[in-house]
Structure formats: C-alpha cells, structure tokens
Write a protein that holds these residues in place. Structure first.
Motif, mmCIF file in Angstrom:
data_model
loop_
_atom_site.group_PDB
_atom_site.id
_atom_site.type_symbol
_atom_site.label_atom_id
_atom_site.label_comp_id
_atom_site.label_asym_id
_atom_site.label_seq_id
_atom_site.Cartn_x
_atom_site.Cartn_y
_atom_site.Cartn_z
ATOM 1 N N ALA A 209 5.641 -42.727 -43.051
ATOM 2 C CA ALA A 209 5.926 -42.790 -41.610
ATOM 3 C C ALA A 209 6.915 -41.700 -41.212
ATOM 4 O O ALA A 209 7.799 -41.902 -40.379
ATOM 5 C CB ALA A 209 6.447 -44.160 -41.191
ATOM 6 N N GLY A 210 6.771 -40.536 -41.827
ATOM 7 C CA GLY A 210 7.668 -39.425 -41.540
ATOM 8 C C GLY A 210 7.298 -38.706 -40.260
ATOM 9 O O GLY A 210 6.291 -39.025 -39.601
ATOM 10 N N ILE A 211 8.116 -37.745 -39.885
ATOM 11 C CA ILE A 211 7.901 -36.969 -38.663
ATOM 12 C C ILE A 211 7.124 -35.707 -38.999
ATOM 13 O O ILE A 211 7.476 -34.962 -39.923
ATOM 14 C CB ILE A 211 9.249 -36.609 -38.007
ATOM 15 N N LEU A 212 6.054 -35.465 -38.245
ATOM 16 C CA LEU A 212 5.237 -34.265 -38.416
ATOM 17 C C LEU A 212 5.263 -33.455 -37.135
ATOM 18 O O LEU A 212 4.949 -33.980 -36.058
ATOM 19 C CB LEU A 212 3.781 -34.646 -38.720
ATOM 20 N N LYS A 213 5.633 -32.193 -37.230
ATOM 21 C CA LYS A 213 5.592 -31.307 -36.078
ATOM 22 C C LYS A 213 4.439 -30.335 -36.251
ATOM 23 O O LYS A 213 4.406 -29.559 -37.201
ATOM 24 C CB LYS A 213 6.916 -30.563 -35.935
ATOM 25 N N ILE A 214 3.482 -30.402 -35.335
ATOM 26 C CA ILE A 214 2.295 -29.555 -35.396
ATOM 27 C C ILE A 214 2.445 -28.474 -34.339
ATOM 28 O O ILE A 214 2.392 -28.754 -33.131
ATOM 29 C CB ILE A 214 1.010 -30.372 -35.136
ATOM 30 N N ASN A 215 2.633 -27.243 -34.792
ATOM 31 C CA ASN A 215 2.808 -26.114 -33.876
ATOM 32 C C ASN A 215 1.505 -25.328 -33.772
ATOM 33 O O ASN A 215 0.932 -24.917 -34.778
ATOM 34 C CB ASN A 215 3.929 -25.192 -34.377
ATOM 35 N N ARG A 216 1.054 -25.128 -32.526
ATOM 36 C CA ARG A 216 -0.179 -24.387 -32.268
ATOM 37 C C ARG A 216 0.122 -23.149 -31.450
ATOM 38 O O ARG A 216 0.994 -23.173 -30.564
ATOM 39 C CB ARG A 216 -1.176 -25.270 -31.501
ATOM 40 N N ARG A 217 -0.633 -22.096 -31.704
ATOM 41 C CA ARG A 217 -0.436 -20.859 -30.952
ATOM 42 C C ARG A 217 -1.191 -20.866 -29.631
ATOM 43 O O ARG A 217 -0.715 -20.359 -28.617
ATOM 44 C CB ARG A 217 -0.902 -19.654 -31.777
ATOM 45 N N THR A 218 -2.399 -21.413 -29.659
ATOM 46 C CA THR A 218 -3.278 -21.266 -28.493
ATOM 47 C C THR A 218 -3.456 -22.551 -27.705
ATOM 48 O O THR A 218 -4.132 -22.548 -26.679
ATOM 49 C CB THR A 218 -4.665 -20.772 -28.948
ATOM 50 N N SER A 219 -2.927 -23.672 -28.158
ATOM 51 C CA SER A 219 -3.061 -24.920 -27.413
ATOM 52 C C SER A 219 -1.787 -25.743 -27.591
ATOM 53 O O SER A 219 -0.821 -25.297 -28.207
ATOM 54 C CB SER A 219 -4.288 -25.711 -27.896
ATOM 55 N N GLU A 220 -1.825 -26.940 -27.079
ATOM 56 C CA GLU A 220 -0.637 -27.787 -27.029
ATOM 57 C C GLU A 220 -0.098 -28.128 -28.419
ATOM 58 O O GLU A 220 -0.836 -28.586 -29.291
ATOM 59 C CB GLU A 220 -0.991 -29.083 -26.284
ATOM 60 N N SER A 221 1.186 -27.914 -28.622
ATOM 61 C CA SER A 221 1.846 -28.394 -29.841
ATOM 62 C C SER A 221 2.227 -29.862 -29.641
ATOM 63 O O SER A 221 2.353 -30.331 -28.505
ATOM 64 C CB SER A 221 3.095 -27.552 -30.131
ATOM 65 N N TYR A 222 2.430 -30.581 -30.749
ATOM 66 C CA TYR A 222 2.750 -32.004 -30.629
ATOM 67 C C TYR A 222 3.496 -32.474 -31.863
ATOM 68 O O TYR A 222 3.533 -31.802 -32.900
ATOM 69 C CB TYR A 222 1.479 -32.842 -30.421
ATOM 70 N N THR A 223 4.099 -33.661 -31.739
ATOM 71 C CA THR A 223 4.860 -34.254 -32.837
ATOM 72 C C THR A 223 4.347 -35.656 -33.110
ATOM 73 O O THR A 223 4.129 -36.442 -32.181
ATOM 74 C CB THR A 223 6.354 -34.318 -32.480
ATOM 75 N N VAL A 224 4.129 -35.958 -34.392
ATOM 76 C CA VAL A 224 3.774 -37.317 -34.811
ATOM 77 C C VAL A 224 5.057 -37.981 -35.313
ATOM 78 O O VAL A 224 5.659 -37.529 -36.278
ATOM 79 C CB VAL A 224 2.713 -37.310 -35.928
ATOM 80 N N SER A 225 5.463 -39.036 -34.643
ATOM 81 C CA SER A 225 6.697 -39.731 -35.016
ATOM 82 C C SER A 225 6.512 -41.230 -34.839
ATOM 83 O O SER A 225 6.000 -41.665 -33.808
ATOM 84 C CB SER A 225 7.859 -39.243 -34.145
ATOM 85 N N GLY A 226 6.922 -41.999 -35.843
ATOM 86 C CA GLY A 226 6.795 -43.446 -35.738
ATOM 87 C C GLY A 226 5.366 -43.943 -35.844
ATOM 88 O O GLY A 226 5.027 -45.014 -35.338
ATOM 89 N N ALA A 227 4.494 -43.175 -36.498
ATOM 90 C CA ALA A 227 3.089 -43.580 -36.653
ATOM 91 C C ALA A 227 2.881 -44.270 -38.001
ATOM 92 O O ALA A 227 3.668 -44.108 -38.931
ATOM 93 C CB ALA A 227 2.178 -42.368 -36.538
ATOM 94 N N ARG A 228 1.810 -45.037 -38.091
ATOM 95 C CA ARG A 228 1.454 -45.731 -39.324
ATOM 96 C C ARG A 228 0.009 -45.413 -39.682
ATOM 97 O O ARG A 228 -0.870 -45.400 -38.805
ATOM 98 C CB ARG A 228 1.613 -47.250 -39.172
ATOM 99 N N LEU A 229 -0.239 -45.189 -40.978
ATOM 100 C CA LEU A 229 -1.584 -44.804 -41.424
ATOM 101 C C LEU A 229 -1.965 -45.562 -42.683
ATOM 102 O O LEU A 229 -1.196 -45.618 -43.647
ATOM 103 C CB LEU A 229 -1.651 -43.304 -41.708
ATOM 104 N N THR A 230 -3.158 -46.148 -42.660
ATOM 105 C CA THR A 230 -3.804 -46.712 -43.843
ATOM 106 C C THR A 230 -4.924 -45.767 -44.255
ATOM 107 O O THR A 230 -5.604 -45.201 -43.403
ATOM 108 C CB THR A 230 -4.394 -48.101 -43.528
ATOM 109 N N VAL A 231 -5.106 -45.576 -45.560
ATOM 110 C CA VAL A 231 -6.217 -44.761 -46.059
ATOM 111 C C VAL A 231 -7.011 -45.599 -47.060
ATOM 112 O O VAL A 231 -6.446 -46.126 -48.017
ATOM 113 C CB VAL A 231 -5.727 -43.462 -46.732
ATOM 114 N N GLY A 232 -8.295 -45.734 -46.814
ATOM 115 C CA GLY A 232 -9.176 -46.458 -47.725
ATOM 116 C C GLY A 232 -10.406 -45.621 -48.020
ATOM 117 O O GLY A 232 -11.319 -45.530 -47.185
ATOM 118 N N LEU A 233 -10.431 -44.989 -49.184
ATOM 119 C CA LEU A 233 -11.503 -44.063 -49.535
ATOM 120 C C LEU A 233 -12.325 -44.608 -50.696
ATOM 121 O O LEU A 233 -11.777 -45.188 -51.633
ATOM 122 C CB LEU A 233 -10.928 -42.702 -49.922
#
Length: 477
Positions: A209-233
């Motif tokens: 549940a860490g903080i991810l900063k996604i920086n984009r050159r040509t479109s909107e940048s955004y930050t993932v914070s306080g998110a939860r993810l399950t992975v079932g492969l």
C-alpha cells in the motif's frame, strides 16, 4: 510430490465453500482454496489493515500464484468465487449511471469554458491587448474542475500496469488483478525490456500500500496513495518457465515472487468422472453472502478523496505469541543448511502473510471484534507453511529447468562443442566468448556448479584455464 492441501485448518464456513466448488469443478483442491482466499482478500482489503506491533502494520491483501496445466478448470473456479464481486461491480455501475451522466455534462461545460478563455488569451496576444484579467479567470476555472465520481472498478484481467495504477488512482482505490490465464500477463509487453523493472517495482509497492508517483510527459501525471491490491494469477508451467528464464533473476532479486502464495497442485485430469452436483450449495451461498456484506460496507476515503482509511486489526495476546513463535521458527530455518535457506526471499515475507491471512480468516467469521484470535493465527500458520513448502518445491524445480539453469545451458554447450570438435576441454576464454554465458561471474558460477556435480574440472595451464569435461559424458573421446 506436494503435501496434501491443509483443508481442515480453514474456518468452517470458508472450508465448506471450498469443498462445494471442488465438488462442482473437480479441480485440484489447492487451486480452489487459493482462489477462494484471493476473492476474500479482494472483498475485504479496503476495510481493514493488520498490525503486527506498534511499528509494523500492513494491508490484508494477498498475492497468489497457482501453476496448473491447461484444462484444470481455472476459469470456472475463479468464476464461482468472484461472482458476488462481479455482480456488485455491475450493480454499482448501473446505480452510478445518472451521477456519471451529470459529471460528463459538467465536465464538458467546464472544458468549453476553459477553451473559451484560452482562445481569448491567444486572440488578445495576437492583437497586443492587455491580458491580466484573463489568466486570473483561467486560474479560477482550473479550481472549479468537476471531480470524477468514484465508481467501483474491482477486477482487472490482463490490464497493463499503467491502466491498473491509473484505475487505482482515478476510479476506485481497491482492486484485484485476477487472471485464470496469466500467460497474457507474464508474457506481456509490460514484462519485457526496461518496462519489467518499473512494473515489478509498482506491484511490490502496491502489496505494501505504498505511494506511487506516475509522471507522464504527454498526458496527466497522477499519484496512487492509500490503494489496496489483490493479485490472483493462474499460469501454465511453460509460461512461468519462459518468464523465469528471461526475468527470473529480477523477479527473485526484487522480491516480486517472494510476496506470492505459490502452489503447483497435482492435476486431477483423468479422475474427473461425471458427478451430478447438489441442487443447493450451502457453503458457497454463505461465502457469496459474506463477500456481498463486505463489499457493501462503504469505504472510508482519506482527505484527498483518492485513497482509503482502514480500520486496524490487532492480535489477542495468545494469538500474538503464536505469531511470534512462528516468526522465530521461520527465521531459524533461514540459516545456512536450514530448510528455507534456498527460499530466503519467500520465507522473509511469510510472517507478514501469516498476519494477513489471520486477519482474513477473522473477518470471514463476521466477528465484530478488532482482535484476531488464536485459532485464526494457527490456521494461517498451517496454510502459509504449506505454501512455503510449495514455493520451495516449485522454485527448486524451476532452478533445475534447462531453460533457466545456466549451468545446464553451459553443460549442454560444452558437451556439444567437445563432441563436434573431437576434444575434451575448452578454454574459459573461448567459453566466455561463444557459450550461452558471456559474463565472467556467470561463467564462474556455472563452472563451480558443474565441478560440484563432477561433470567438469577446471585445470590451469600457464596463463590459460581449461574446462575439462568428464570423459563419461562424451562420445568416444
């Protein structure tokens, strides 16, 4: 062979749901149990976290990886457990249609206002007029941008890492990557080249549940914070072998695979004679009801409105003591010649996974208490230790696979070269230049392994070193 899946340690209602789906599909029991746990994780992760002590806490989300052949009914098993999640997702999308229509209308109006001011600024610039008021107006418009309503987007299949992180940041901050054919994930463009490092790091961060900063050159940048993810492969072995051959060192070194509850159950194909299913599946129905209860509990959003504020679960004293004992026993086996020495990366995450699974079992029982009991910790310990055995077994198997093991590749090349040229030795310089191993360290490690197996010897002659192949491996030399 794998040890039997510890079905009897599961909470009663949860166990019955697993047995119901296993009876319907006749799929391997371990696959069924692991898929059930993933569905529970996805439904509950947005509500709770779990604390191991005053300084250490984590999400309750789990990552799981089931290795199974084609035809093991992976899709069917997933479908039975994720049904209430998909139904909730669909019902919320329908419910939010009027809200989304109103938002789109407001956004279009806002966009038109913004474009109008931009045109006015450009026009004033061309005419050489004063534009002081127009930038102020633009600033005011920017502050009035309509905020997109949150609509649950819970299940991602083969989405790219960028689509996943954007969805967590902008759509709904609790989701799952659930794929019964994960070959599309392990073999995707995002798992090759330079992208793989970035994407494995992102998945590792989301497990915490860490903080991810996604920086984009040509479109909107955004930050993932306080998110939860399950992975079932769920993936076929050849696909996993191909991934490990290309990215195995990175996947292990980065701790990516260490986060997964891994299993490779024995196939049930050939033993699945037709059986008429029961008309009523009480266990599965209770499972669906419990997941629906969890899904319909409203998430508590943080101040920004993008991340989640969760309720913290803790251990009862006797449960905490059991967790500590398991932690110490696992740690003790990481020492040289310990049972877990070869999977230190996986074992180092085991105590964390025990806490997560303990919390999931506690939540499933519908206990309003925020204190996890001893029974749930014991059950989680048994289950995670079983997965540790499976990780040890599978990763050892992969390490010996010809497509992955560098010593095996070198061994085959040496024998082929000696047979082709009628010789019994090859210089290390020649091996580094022409063999599959082109680095000095990689060659040395592979040679050391082959020496230990008595397949080669390393003989110095002057300034040259020769790899001498065991004559028993050669054709008539």
């Amino acid at each position: 062979k794998p040890e039997p899946y510890p079905i009897d340690v599961l909470p009663d209602g949860f166990k019955q749901a697993v047995l119901d789906v296993q009876a319907i599909t006749q799929a391997p029991l371990a696959m069924v149990g692991t898929c059930a746990l993933g569905a529970l994780s996805l439904a509950a992760q947005g509500l709770y976290d779990v604390a191991r002590n005053y300084q250490l806490s984590s999400p309750i989300s789990i990552y799981s990886l089931v290795v199974a052949e084609s035809g093991e009914r992976k899709t069917s098993v997933d479908g039975h457990f994720t049904k209430p999640i998909r139904e909730f997702e669909a019902s919320q999308a329908e419910f939010m249609k009027p809200v989304m229509a109103k938002y789109r209308s407001a956004y279009q109006t806002w966009e038109a206002q913004k474009q109008g001011v931009l045109v006015a600024i450009k026009d004033a610039g061309r005419r050489g007029k004063e534009t002081v008021e127009l930038p102020k107006k633009m600033d005011a418009i920017e502050l009035e941008q309509p905020k997109k309503p949150k609509v649950p987007n819970l299940i991602y299949g083969d989405a790219t890492s960028e689509a996943l992180t954007y969805g967590l940041a902008k759509d709904w901050p609790s989701a799952g990557v659930v794929s019964s054919e994960a070959g599309a994930i392990f073999g995707s463009h995002s798992m090759t080249g330079d992208a793989v490092t970035r994407n494995l790091a992102a998945l590792n961060q989301l497990w915490e549940a860490g903080i991810l900063k996604i920086n984009r050159r040509t479109s909107e940048s955004y930050t993932v914070s306080g998110a939860r993810l399950t992975v079932g492969l769920q993936v076929q072995l050849p696909v996993l072998v191909g991934f490990m051959a290309k990215q195995g060192e990175l996947a292990r070194g980065s701790g990516f695979l260490a986060r997964f509850l891994i299993c490779e159950p024995e196939s049930t194909q050939g033993t699945r004679a037709y059986k008429e299913p029961h008309e009523q599946l009480a266990g599965l129905n209770v499972f669906h009801t419990r997941l629906t209860q969890l899904l319909t509990k409203p998430l508590v959003f943080n101040e920004s409105g993008d991340g989640i504020e969760t309720t913290m679960l803790k251990f009862k004293p006797e449960a905490k003591q059991a967790w500590i004992e398991a932690y110490n026993e696992i740690e003790n086996e990481l020492k040289p010649h310990g049972e877990l020495e070869t999977i230190r990366d996986v074992a180092s995450k085991a105590a964390d996974n025990i806490a997560r699974v303990s919390a999931l079992f506690h939540i499933y029982r519908d206990d309003e208490s925020l204190l996890i009991g001893l029974d749930d910790v014991k059950a989680a310990i048994s289950l995670i230790c079983w997965h540790l055995d499976e990780s040890n077994r599978l990763l050892k198997k992969l390490s010996y696979h010809p497509s992955i093991n560098m010593a095996t590749k070198l061994d085959a090349w040496l024998i082929n070269e000696c047979n082709k040229n009628g010789c019994k030795k090859i210089s290390t310089r020649q091996a580094q230049q022409y063999s599959p191993l082109r680095t000095k360290d990689g060659l040395r490690q592979a040679v050391d392994e082959l020496i230990e197996l008595e397949r080669v010897a390393l003989i110095p002659e002057g300034k040259q070193k020769w790899i001498v192949v065991n004559p028993k491996l050669l054709n008539g030399v």
